[in-house]
Design an enzyme around this catalytic site. Structure first.
Site, PDB file in Angstrom:
ATOM      1  N   TYR A   1       0.821  -1.225   0.000  1.00 52.99           N
ATOM      2  CA  TYR A   1       0.000   0.000   0.000  1.00 52.99           C
ATOM      3  C   TYR A   1       0.861   1.284   0.000  1.00 52.99           C
ATOM      4  CZ  TYR A   1      -3.303   3.404   2.026  1.00 52.99           C
ATOM      5  OH  TYR A   1      -4.053   4.508   2.299  1.00 52.99           O
TER       6      TYR A   1
ATOM      7  N   TYR B   1       4.750  -6.023  17.454  1.00 59.40           N
ATOM      8  CA  TYR B   1       4.941  -5.273  16.212  1.00 59.40           C
ATOM      9  C   TYR B   1       5.715  -3.974  16.489  1.00 59.40           C
ATOM     10  CZ  TYR B   1       3.802  -1.989  12.471  1.00 59.40           C
ATOM     11  OH  TYR B   1       3.892  -1.035  11.492  1.00 59.40           O
TER      12      TYR B   1
END
Ligand code: NAD
Length: 333
Positions: A12, A142
């Site tokens: 993206y 993350y």
């Protein structure tokens, strides 16, 4: 004209940055394993290397014969929820991916590196807006993996002279205003595409996670920054690497609540967004809004698409034209 290697350039944010580089006349090579990205998101004049960043063969093919002015590294595992289920995979893979690419850059004489970092470095922030001075305290594997990546780059700078820009994105949103690229994640975890798909009847009703936060309407507040503005920030950070490494927080500076996003999608699309109210998700702070003052002062960056409705409109227009995302699309010239 410059020459750039973009890892994750079929994803993206990467694909929008590839367009920004091509638009100013640069040459681009993309290294992507298409685990999440789409071949069709990358124009055909870009050389595509299909492989993993950790694979020496793929890296040799990507770097082969080219001298890059910089490497822009987008490739990563990036789902916070998945990272809570697979902590070790996230930590190991994101660090291994970055280290392999940075090592190859150094070996091939390229000493400029741009890394996609994240607001997740800050966990539950002490103050809003979040500037670069705030305490780093990820609350997910993350976020922790991206912090380890930043630290690895500190060492690569000290030892190899690799200059780097770490851009800590807040919520990337929207689509290329010319309609050449958009957001097509599977699974999709981002609010704006989920709200748009719910309005179009292409996904189930949206779940609003948490309605009792300490925010004006009780729903979570986030900073949505247009993906084309994100891409522009990468281009503006590059010249600084002639002199030094930099870390920038990268957001619009304005927070919008989940309810405000739903209302924006309803205004732009002229349809209701079916939604249900749910409990808070663990690890979600009430508010995350960036201070991009440092980025603005040091690069002259300012968003071309700061308004929520204009961000949503580009995303809406792309989705309506590409109801199946990139499936069945052709690579543009
Ligand atoms: N989208 C956001 O809002 C956001 C916010 C903060 C940070 N980021 C970071 O920005 C970067 C890009 O995010 P995105 O939303 O474009 O993600 P994305 O999943 O759309 O793009 C990542 C791309 O990297 C590729 N890839 C992943 N692992 C790879 C590997 N080991 N080798 C080769 N290719 C690999 C995928 O196929 C994909 O094309 C990520 O590093 C992410 O952590 C994104």
């Amino acid at each position: 004209m410059g020459r750039y290697l973009v890892t994750g350039g079929a994803g993206y944010v990467g694909s929008h940055t590839v367009l920004a580089l091509l638009d100013r006349g640069d040459e681009v090579v993309v290294l992507d394993d298409f685990s999440k990205g789409h071949r069709e998101a990358v124009p055909s004049r870009v050389r595509l290397v299909d492989g993993r960043c950790e694979d020496p063969k793929a890296l040799a093919e990507a770097f082969g014969g080219e001298r890059f002015d910089a490497v822009l590294h987008f490739a990563a595992l990036s789902l916070v929820g998945d990272s809570m289920r697979m902590p070790l995979r996230y930590m190991a893979e994101n660090l291994a991916t970055l280290s392999a690419v940075a090592d190859a850059a150094v070996a091939h004489g390229c000493r400029k590196f741009v890394m996609s970092s994240t607001a997740a470095l800050f966990g539950f922030p002490e103050r809003i807006p979040i500037d670069e001075e705030q305490r780093l305290g990820p609350v997910s594997p993350y976020g922790e993996s991206k912090l380890m990546c930043e630290r690895a780059l500190d060492w690569a700078e000290r030892i190899h002279g690799l200059r780097f820009a770490s851009l800590r994105y807040f919520n990337a949103a929207g689509a290329d205003p010319e309609g050449r690229a958009g957001e097509d994640h599977e699974p999709e975890s981002h609010l704006i595409p989920l709200a748009i798909d719910a309005a179009l009847g292409m996904r189930p009703p949206l779940t609003v996670f948490g309605t009792d936060y300490d925010t004006p309407d009780g729903t979570g507040v986030r900073d949505y920054v247009h993906v084309t503005d994100l891409a522009d920030a990468h281009l503006r950070a590059l010249p600084l690497l002639e002199e030094r490494s930099v870390r920038f927080n990268l957001g619009n500076g304005t927070g919008y609540s989940v309810r405000q996003v739903i209302e924006a999608v309803e205004r732009v699309g002229g349809r209701k967004v079916p939604h249900v109210l749910g409990p808070r998700r663990e690890g979600d702070p009430a508010t995350l809004v960036a201070s991009s003052a440092k980025l603005r002062a040091e690069t002259g960056w300012s968003p071309r698409f700061p308004g929520l409705d204009e961000i949503v409109k580009t995303a809406w227009d792309w989705r309506v034209k590409h109801p199946k995302g990139y499936a069945g699309a052709q690579r543009a010239a």
